[in-house]
Design an enzyme around this catalytic site. Structure first.
Site, PDB file in Angstrom:
ATOM      1  N   GLY A   1       0.844  -1.202   0.000  1.00 37.99           N
ATOM      2  CA  GLY A   1       0.000   0.000   0.000  1.00 37.99           C
ATOM      3  C   GLY A   1       0.872   1.241   0.000  1.00 37.99           C
TER       4      GLY A   1
ATOM      5  N   TYR B   1      -9.224 -16.385   6.252  1.00 34.20           N
ATOM      6  CA  TYR B   1      -8.494 -15.419   5.415  1.00 34.20           C
ATOM      7  C   TYR B   1      -8.860 -15.659   3.944  1.00 34.20           C
ATOM      8  CZ  TYR B   1      -4.580 -12.970   3.143  1.00 34.20           C
ATOM      9  OH  TYR B   1      -3.827 -12.133   2.348  1.00 34.20           O
TER      10      TYR B   1
END
Ligand SMILES: NC(=O)c1ccc[n+]([C@@H]2O[C@H](COP(=O)([O-])OP(=O)(O)OC[C@H]3O[C@@H](n4cnc5c(N)ncnc54)[C@H](OP(=O)(O)O)[C@@H]3O)[C@@H](O)[C@H]2O)c1
Length: 390
Positions: free
Chosen positions: A84, A255
Site C-alpha cells: 500500500g 483469510y
C-alpha cells in the site's frame, strides 16, 4: 606349482574403480541436490507469484509506465506500509493527490513524510480509517467528502492475515481468532466488510468522478476459502472462538474466504457500475516479503517456543528459504498500480489478475465464478452491515 592368483591386487583395482565411481556418483548427486535447492525457490515463485513474475509475465509494467496523474485523486487503504505504501508512493511521484487511509495516525503521518520527501509532492494527506470499526469507516467517508475532491482511484489494499492455515502450513489454527468492534470475524470484517461499506459510502463520489475505478486487493489464498461453499456466512458473526470452532472455523480458511470475497465483490461492483463509467478489478498482488505475516510469525513462534531449539532453528531457516521465492514490496505494488492507471481498454472490467498484471479472469476457487453466490455475497454483506446498525 601354481602361481598365487593376484586376488588382492585385482580387488584393490576393482575397489578403486568402485570408489571412483561412487565418488563421481556422490558428486553428481550433491550437484543435483544443490541445483534443486537453488531452483526450487524459482519453481515455487512461478507457482505462487513470487519474484519471477516480473520476468515471466506477458505484461511489462514498471513505475515508469505510470502516466502523469496531475489532477487525479486516489485513496489507498493501508498505505502506511507494505505494498500500500509503495502504491501511494508511485502515484504521488506522478503528481496524484493521495489520501493515505490508515488506522494508526503516527504510522500514517510517518509514511506521508517519507512520500513527500521522496517525491516532493505535498498533496499527500492522512485520514484515519480503521476497517475493524464501521463507525470509523463512516467517519473516514465523511471526512473525505468534506474535502470536496473528486475520487478517481479507490484502492482497497489494507488487509490482515492471522495465519494462512492448513493449506499453506499444513496446520489448522484458531489462534488468530478475533472479532471486530461490530462483531465480525476479523478477516471478513476488516478485509471485506469494512471495504464494502467504504465503497458503498463513496459510490456517489466515484460515479461523479467517472471514469473512475476501484481496485480490490485479493490474494492467491482465495482458493483456500471454505470448501465446497466458498463462504460460510454463519461464521461471519460467531459469538466467540468456541462457537466458531464448533462450526468449523479455521484462520487460513477465514483469510481465504475474505480474499475470495474481495475478488467476487469487485466483479459484482463492475457489473453494477459499468453504466456509470466506474470500473472495478481485483488482484493477487504476488507473494511478498511484508509485514502481513507479523501475526503468523507470532503464532508459529508461540508454538515453536514450546518445542526444541532444533525445531526453532528449522522453522527459522525454512522461513528464510521461503523468502527466496518472494517479491519485494515495491514489485508487489505493480499489479494494483497497473489496474489503477493503465488504459481501461487494456484491462478487463471485473477481472481478477495475477502478478504482474496477468489476467486470470476469475478466482481459482470452485465457487469463484458462481454468479448466484456473488449476488448472495452482496446481499448478505449489506444485510449484516444494516443489522450492525449502519
Ligand atoms: N504480502 C503478501 O504476500 C500478500 C499476498 C497476497 C495478498 N496480499 C494482500 O495485500 C494487501 C497488503 O498487504 P501487505 O503485504 O502490504 O501487508 P502489510 O505490510 O501488513 O500491510 C497491511 C496494511 O493494512 C493495514 N491494516 C490492517 N488492519 C487494518 C485495519 N483494521 N484498518 C485499516 N488498516 C488496516 C495495516 O496497517 P497497520 O500497519 O496499522 O497494521 C497496513 O497498513 C493485503 O490486503 C493482503 O491480503 C498480500
Amino acid at each position: 606349482m601354481c602361481k598365487p592368483t593376484p586376488v588382492a591386487s585385482t580387488e584393490t583395482k576393482k575397489t578403486g574403480k568402485t570408489r571412483r565411481g561412487m565418488s563421481k556418483m556422490a558428486l553428481y548427486l550433491s550437484a543435483s541436490f544443490a541445483m534443486l535447492v537453488a531452483i526450487f525457490p524459482m519453481i515455487i515463485s512461478e507457482l505462487i507469484g513470487g519474484w519471477t513474475a516480473k520476468y515471466t509475465s506477458p505484461v511489462y509494467f514498471t513505475p515508469k509506465s505510470i502516466p502523469d496523474l496531475t489532477g487525479k485523486v486516489a485513496i489507498v487503504t493501508g498505505a502506511n506500509t507494505g505494498i500500500g505504501y509503495h502504491t501511494a508512493l508511485e502515484l504521488a511521484r506522478k503528481n496524484a493527490q493521495v489520501i493515505v487511509a490508515s488506522r494508526n495516525p503516527s504510522k500514517g503521518q510517518e509514511a506521508i513524510t517519507r512520500i513527500q520527501e521522496a517525491t516532493g509532492n505535498h498533496h499527500v494527506r492522512f485520514l484515519p480509517l480503521d476497517l475493524s470499526s464501521l463507525a470509523s469507516v463512516r467517519s473516514f467517508a465523511q471526512a473525505f467528502q468534506a474535502l470536496q475532491l473528486p475520487l478517481d482511484m479507490l484502492i482497497l489494499n489494507a488487509g490482515i492475515m492471522k495465519s494462512p492455515g492448513a493449506q499453506f502450513i499444513g496446520k489448522n489454527m484458531t489462534q488468530g481468532f478475533e472479532l471486530t468492534q461490530d462483531g465480525f470475524e476479523v478477516h471478513i470484517g476488516v478485509n471485506h466488510v469494512g471495504h464494502f461499506y467504504l465503497t458503498q459510502l463513496l459510490r456517489d463520489s466515484l460515479i461523479a468522478s467517472a471514469p473512475s475505478r476501484v481496485v480490490a486487493v485479493s490474494s492467491i489464498a482465495e482458493q483456500g476459502a471454505y470448501q465446497p461453499d466458498g463462504f460460510r456466512f454463519e461464521l461471519w458473526k460467531p459469538l466467540n472462538v468456541e462457537h466458531a470452532t464448533s462450526m468449523g472455523y479455521e484462520d487460513g480458511m477465514a483469510y481465504g474466504q475474505s480474499k475470495l470475497a474481495n475478488a467476487m465483490f469487485a466483479k459484482e461492483l463492475a457489473e453494477q457500475l459499468k453504466e456509470h463509467g466506474v470500473t472495478a478489478y481485483s488482484c493477487h498482488p504476488g507473494v511478498i516479503v511484508s509485514e502481513l505475516t507479523r501475526y503468523l510469525v507470532a503464532s508459529i513462534e508461540e508454538e515453536a517456543l514450546q518445542k526444541s531449539w532444533w525445531s526453532r532453528m528449522y522453522l527459522n531457516a525454512l522461513g528464510k528459504y521461503f523468502e527466496l521465492a518472494q517479491m519485494k514490496t515495491s514489485d508487489g505494488a505493480l499489479t494494483q498500480l497497473h489496474l489503477a492507471v493503465s488504459n481501461v481498454s487494456e484491462l478487463s472490467n471485473g477481472g481478477f489478475y495475477h502478478p504482474i498484471g496477468k489476467l486470470k479472469g476469475s478466482p481459482n476457487h470452485a465457487q469463484g465464478s458462481n454468479e448466484k453466490l456473488r449476488k448472495e455475497l452482496w446481499r448478505e454483506t449489506e444485510r449484516m452491515i444494516k443489522e450492525a446498525g449502519f
